[in-house]
Write a protein that holds these residues in place. Structure first.
Motif, PDB file in Angstrom:
ATOM      1  N   LEU A 287      35.675  27.852  29.628  1.00  0.00           N
ATOM      2  CA  LEU A 287      36.615  27.811  30.745  1.00  0.00           C
ATOM      3  C   LEU A 287      36.268  26.635  31.659  1.00  0.00           C
ATOM      4  CD1 LEU A 287      36.628  31.641  31.518  1.00  0.00           C
ATOM      5  CD2 LEU A 287      38.182  30.357  30.034  1.00  0.00           C
ATOM      6  N   LEU A 288      37.262  25.840  31.990  1.00  0.00           N
ATOM      7  CA  LEU A 288      37.047  24.649  32.803  1.00  0.00           C
ATOM      8  C   LEU A 288      37.089  24.995  34.294  1.00  0.00           C
ATOM      9  CD1 LEU A 288      39.351  22.154  30.866  1.00  0.00           C
ATOM     10  CD2 LEU A 288      36.867  22.402  30.674  1.00  0.00           C
ATOM     11  N   LEU A 289      36.129  24.487  35.026  1.00  0.00           N
ATOM     12  CA  LEU A 289      36.062  24.701  36.474  1.00  0.00           C
ATOM     13  C   LEU A 289      35.795  23.363  37.145  1.00  0.00           C
ATOM     14  CD1 LEU A 289      35.999  26.850  38.769  1.00  0.00           C
ATOM     15  CD2 LEU A 289      33.508  26.888  38.497  1.00  0.00           C
TER      16      LEU A 289
ATOM     17  N   ASN B  83      39.602  20.897  15.107  1.00  0.00           N
ATOM     18  CA  ASN B  83      39.475  22.302  15.481  1.00  0.00           C
ATOM     19  C   ASN B  83      39.232  22.469  16.981  1.00  0.00           C
ATOM     20  OD1 ASN B  83      36.948  21.161  15.414  1.00  0.00           O
ATOM     21  ND2 ASN B  83      35.929  22.915  14.472  1.00  0.00           N
ATOM     22  N   ILE B  84      39.855  21.589  17.775  1.00  0.00           N
ATOM     23  CA  ILE B  84      39.717  21.619  19.233  1.00  0.00           C
ATOM     24  C   ILE B  84      41.066  21.966  19.857  1.00  0.00           C
ATOM     25  CG2 ILE B  84      39.088  20.333  21.311  1.00  0.00           C
ATOM     26  CD1 ILE B  84      36.760  20.779  19.402  1.00  0.00           C
ATOM     27  N   GLU B  85      41.046  22.866  20.843  1.00  0.00           N
ATOM     28  CA  GLU B  85      42.276  23.243  21.542  1.00  0.00           C
ATOM     29  C   GLU B  85      42.002  23.331  23.045  1.00  0.00           C
ATOM     30  OE1 GLU B  85      45.153  26.470  20.193  1.00  0.00           O
ATOM     31  OE2 GLU B  85      44.237  27.423  21.944  1.00  0.00           O
ATOM     32  N   ILE B  86      42.958  22.839  23.827  1.00  0.00           N
ATOM     33  CA  ILE B  86      42.884  22.942  25.288  1.00  0.00           C
ATOM     34  C   ILE B  86      44.116  23.705  25.760  1.00  0.00           C
ATOM     35  CG2 ILE B  86      42.688  21.704  27.471  1.00  0.00           C
ATOM     36  CD1 ILE B  86      41.750  19.258  25.838  1.00  0.00           C
ATOM     37  N   ALA B  87      43.918  24.923  26.260  1.00  0.00           N
ATOM     38  CA  ALA B  87      45.022  25.769  26.721  1.00  0.00           C
ATOM     39  C   ALA B  87      45.126  25.688  28.240  1.00  0.00           C
ATOM     40  CB  ALA B  87      44.808  27.210  26.275  1.00  0.00           C
ATOM     41  N   LEU B  88      46.294  25.308  28.737  1.00  0.00           N
ATOM     42  CA  LEU B  88      46.526  25.150  30.171  1.00  0.00           C
ATOM     43  C   LEU B  88      47.617  26.130  30.597  1.00  0.00           C
ATOM     44  CD1 LEU B  88      46.566  21.238  30.241  1.00  0.00           C
ATOM     45  CD2 LEU B  88      44.618  22.758  30.632  1.00  0.00           C
ATOM     46  N   TYR B  89      47.273  27.055  31.507  1.00  0.00           N
ATOM     47  CA  TYR B  89      48.180  28.135  31.889  1.00  0.00           C
ATOM     48  C   TYR B  89      48.709  27.953  33.309  1.00  0.00           C
ATOM     49  CZ  TYR B  89      46.168  30.511  27.826  1.00  0.00           C
ATOM     50  OH  TYR B  89      45.758  30.833  26.557  1.00  0.00           O
ATOM     51  N   GLY B  90      50.038  27.972  33.445  1.00  0.00           N
ATOM     52  CA  GLY B  90      50.669  27.977  34.760  1.00  0.00           C
ATOM     53  C   GLY B  90      50.200  26.872  35.670  1.00  0.00           C
TER      54      GLY B  90
ATOM     55  N   LYS C  22      39.406  32.886  19.753  1.00  0.00           N
ATOM     56  CA  LYS C  22      39.968  32.568  18.445  1.00  0.00           C
ATOM     57  C   LYS C  22      38.862  32.106  17.495  1.00  0.00           C
ATOM     58  CE  LYS C  22      44.276  30.960  20.565  1.00  0.00           C
ATOM     59  NZ  LYS C  22      45.176  29.789  20.772  1.00  0.00           N
ATOM     60  N   THR C  23      39.007  32.448  16.240  1.00  0.00           N
ATOM     61  CA  THR C  23      38.023  32.028  15.247  1.00  0.00           C
ATOM     62  C   THR C  23      38.422  30.683  14.645  1.00  0.00           C
ATOM     63  OG1 THR C  23      39.210  33.255  13.524  1.00  0.00           O
ATOM     64  CG2 THR C  23      37.433  34.413  14.666  1.00  0.00           C
ATOM     65  N   GLY C  24      37.433  29.881  14.362  1.00  0.00           N
ATOM     66  CA  GLY C  24      37.675  28.613  13.704  1.00  0.00           C
ATOM     67  C   GLY C  24      38.111  27.484  14.613  1.00  0.00           C
ATOM     68  N   ILE C  25      38.380  27.776  15.905  1.00  0.00           N
ATOM     69  CA  ILE C  25      38.834  26.761  16.856  1.00  0.00           C
ATOM     70  C   ILE C  25      37.958  26.814  18.101  1.00  0.00           C
ATOM     71  CG2 ILE C  25      40.728  26.000  18.342  1.00  0.00           C
ATOM     72  CD1 ILE C  25      42.670  27.147  16.348  1.00  0.00           C
ATOM     73  N   LEU C  26      37.401  25.685  18.465  1.00  0.00           N
ATOM     74  CA  LEU C  26      36.652  25.602  19.723  1.00  0.00           C
ATOM     75  C   LEU C  26      37.675  25.390  20.832  1.00  0.00           C
ATOM     76  CD1 LEU C  26      34.054  25.486  21.339  1.00  0.00           C
ATOM     77  CD2 LEU C  26      33.909  23.036  20.828  1.00  0.00           C
ATOM     78  N   SER C  27      37.879  26.410  21.636  1.00  0.00           N
ATOM     79  CA  SER C  27      38.980  26.394  22.597  1.00  0.00           C
ATOM     80  C   SER C  27      38.480  26.303  24.032  1.00  0.00           C
ATOM     81  CB  SER C  27      39.844  27.645  22.424  1.00  0.00           C
ATOM     82  OG  SER C  27      39.042  28.810  22.424  1.00  0.00           O
ATOM     83  N   PHE C  28      39.145  25.427  24.800  1.00  0.00           N
ATOM     84  CA  PHE C  28      38.916  25.255  26.225  1.00  0.00           C
ATOM     85  C   PHE C  28      40.147  25.794  26.957  1.00  0.00           C
ATOM     86  CE2 PHE C  28      36.619  22.064  23.948  1.00  0.00           C
ATOM     87  CZ  PHE C  28      35.432  21.848  24.627  1.00  0.00           C
TER      88      PHE C  28
ATOM     89  N   LEU D  46      32.453  25.451  31.984  1.00  0.00           N
ATOM     90  CA  LEU D  46      32.134  24.024  32.006  1.00  0.00           C
ATOM     91  C   LEU D  46      32.544  23.456  33.359  1.00  0.00           C
ATOM     92  CD1 LEU D  46      31.160  21.439  30.638  1.00  0.00           C
ATOM     93  CD2 LEU D  46      33.415  21.230  29.564  1.00  0.00           C
ATOM     94  N   PHE D  47      31.562  23.098  34.170  1.00  0.00           N
ATOM     95  CA  PHE D  47      31.792  22.651  35.545  1.00  0.00           C
ATOM     96  C   PHE D  47      31.791  21.124  35.615  1.00  0.00           C
ATOM     97  CE2 PHE D  47      30.288  21.459  39.792  1.00  0.00           C
ATOM     98  CZ  PHE D  47      31.161  22.188  40.593  1.00  0.00           C
ATOM     99  N   CYS D  48      32.851  20.549  36.217  1.00  0.00           N
ATOM    100  CA  CYS D  48      33.008  19.100  36.305  1.00  0.00           C
ATOM    101  C   CYS D  48      33.424  18.694  37.730  1.00  0.00           C
ATOM    102  CB  CYS D  48      34.071  18.611  35.330  1.00  0.00           C
ATOM    103  SG  CYS D  48      33.756  19.062  33.602  1.00  0.00           S
ATOM    104  N   PHE D  49      32.688  17.875  38.396  1.00  0.00           N
ATOM    105  CA  PHE D  49      31.396  17.299  38.075  1.00  0.00           C
ATOM    106  C   PHE D  49      30.468  17.571  39.238  1.00  0.00           C
ATOM    107  CE2 PHE D  49      34.313  14.242  35.858  1.00  0.00           C
ATOM    108  CZ  PHE D  49      33.936  14.547  34.557  1.00  0.00           C
ATOM    109  N   THR D  50      29.159  17.534  39.011  1.00  0.00           N
ATOM    110  CA  THR D  50      28.224  17.771  40.106  1.00  0.00           C
ATOM    111  C   THR D  50      27.935  16.516  40.910  1.00  0.00           C
ATOM    112  OG1 THR D  50      26.320  17.359  38.655  1.00  0.00           O
ATOM    113  CG2 THR D  50      27.090  19.648  38.855  1.00  0.00           C
ATOM    114  N   GLU D  51      28.138  15.338  40.302  1.00  0.00           N
ATOM    115  CA  GLU D  51      27.774  14.091  40.993  1.00  0.00           C
ATOM    116  C   GLU D  51      28.936  13.116  41.134  1.00  0.00           C
ATOM    117  OE1 GLU D  51      24.380  12.366  39.111  1.00  0.00           O
ATOM    118  OE2 GLU D  51      23.113  14.137  39.410  1.00  0.00           O
TER     119      GLU D  51
END
Length: 440
Positions: free
Chosen positions: A325-327, A275-282, A239-245, A349-354
């Motif tokens: 994409l969150l991992l 302009n931030i969005e977090i989309a969570l599917y299923g 999407k344009t204009g929105i930083l989406s996760f 975006l990987f969370c977390f290594t430590e």
């Protein structure tokens, strides 16, 4: 062309990561000299959540779908009493009775051909009365399929392949109780001893299986991504204009899921980013605490968007409309999500290594941790150059600031993935096909 009978409980249209592995064999084996015959159960997506796993099939008769490239045998499925009670009354009623019924079938299925999964054995048995095959593959879990394959192999003198998606008796849910451990270990050794090939999805599972069967060679066949879906998505744009996760699927107790979502929301609110969005599917959240906390967080924050479970192709298309994409850390396991993300070609975006999660000790293989618990996923992300690795909560904020700065400057988040073809499901299906052709 050799014919291969595949016992796969999870299989499309049921939406699960376990079903995509045998589906790739069905889809690609014919290109490498094998004709696949998949025996599964009837699936529907009536509920769009975890209840689909126990919902009844569409018919009381076996449904057969034939084509030049493969055959699918969908056996009838009727929920047992425990599942019927759950579907009718919900999870809060008849808990003890449902647990007792589930335990009965869990034990008795290894002694007799009973339970909701036995339909696959009967369907395969009926097929082999009329047709000949060159090999049998059983993919587990559920590991009861290994019993069915072993019995059919012995009766018809057909070599068979045990495909471990997950460990069997090494699972903490079984090994924490000595009786359960001995019970499952006995049947695992009994049924696996006569396999021609053993395959697994990860090096960790290979290590555990090799402990029980040191004389057998165990091959790693990765899960991977569907190359056709990658081609279908190559023109999709975020999407344009929105930083989406975005994130999709199961949330386990050892994932820092709520902490990450809350950190992103607080970070956006503190900086007055609208302009931030977090989309969570299923979402399938395994922790009641996480579910409650997320619900409360959503009440006061408009950034979070919750979507129902959808089919695999549509899911990847939806994920491709996000920039990031969150991992979450699955420690010894790569899982399948990381491969899906590689297909989409978005920053991960990987969370977390430590930083460990509160539910870390609930990881099913917690007792078997190695000295480098992050090696699998992090190695893939580093090699493909797709990952942003956050050490912990504080470092996550630093990474969010960098990502937002890039987004403001370039209007997008770049992802220049490389060397990802090796993770294609087609390449992995070819590896398994060659193993079968060479050994049966």
């Amino acid at each position: 062309m050799k014919k291969v009978l595949i016992l796969a409980y999870d299989f499309p249209p049921y939406v699960s990561v376990g079903g995509l592995r045998p589906y790739s064999w069905y889809k690609y084996f014919h290109e490498f000299g094998l004709y696949p015959v998949v025996v599964t159960r009837q699936w529907g997506n009536e509920y769009g959540n975890h209840l689909d796993y126990i919902a009844p099939g569409e018919s009381d008769k076996t449904i057969i779908e034939e084509s030049e490239t493969g055959t699918i045998i969908r056996t009838a499925y009727k929920p047992n009493l425990s599942n019927r009670l759950l579907l009718k009354y919900g999870k809060k009623r008849f808990r003890l009775l449902r647990k007792a019924i589930t335990a009965y079938y869990e034990f008795m299925q290894f002694l007799f051909f009973v339970g909701p999964k036995a339909g696959l054995y009967r369907g395969a048995k009926q097929y082999l009365k009329q047709q000949q095959v060159d090999a049998i593959i059983a993919t587990g879990s559920p590991h009861i399929l290994f019993k069915y394959a072993a019995k059919l192999s012995q009766k018809h003198n057909i070599p068979w392949i045990a495909d471990y998606r997950d460990p069997w008796s090494h699972s903490t849910t079984r090994s924490r109780n000595r009786f359960l451990l001995l019970w499952n270990r006995y049947f695992e050794k009994r049924f696996i001893k006569n396999t021609t090939i053993i395959s697994t999805a990860t090096d960790f599972v290979k290590e555990k299986v090799s402990e029980l069967f040191p004389a057998k060679n165990v091959s790693v066949i990765l899960n991977g991504f569907d190359p056709e879906i990658r081609n279908n998505l190559k023109n999709e744009k975020p999407k344009t204009g929105i930083l989406s996760f975005a994130f999709a699927g199961t949330v386990y107790p050892w994932h820092n899921f709520y902490k990450v979502i809350k950190t992103i929301v607080v970070w956006a609110n503190k900086n007055e980013y609208d302009n931030i969005e977090i989309a969570l599917y299923g979402l399938n959240i395994k922790s009641e605490k996480t579910r409650i906390l997320l619900s409360k967080l959503m009440e006061n924050n408009k950034q979070i968007r919750l979507y129902k479970k959808i089919d695999y192709a549509r899911l990847l298309e939806s994920l491709s409309k996000s920039h990031i994409l969150l991992l979450f850390n699955d420690y010894e396991f790569a899982g399948t999500k990381v491969y899906d993300y590689l297909a989409i070609n978005r920053k991960i975006l990987f969370c977390f290594t430590e930083e460990k999660a509160d539910g870390f000790t609930m990881h099913p293989y917690f007792k078997h941790r190695n000295t480098e618990p992050n090696a699998v996923q992090v190695a893939i992300l580093n090699k493909s150059r797709t990952g942003v690795l956050a050490k912990g909560e504080k470092d996550l904020i630093n990474q969010l600031n960098k990502l937002y700065e890039e987004f403001i400057e370039t209007k997008t988040i770049a992802c220049q993935a490389q060397d990802t073809d090796q993770y294609s499901r087609k390449v992995q299906a070819e590896k398994l096909a060659m193993l079968i052709i060479e050994n049966v």
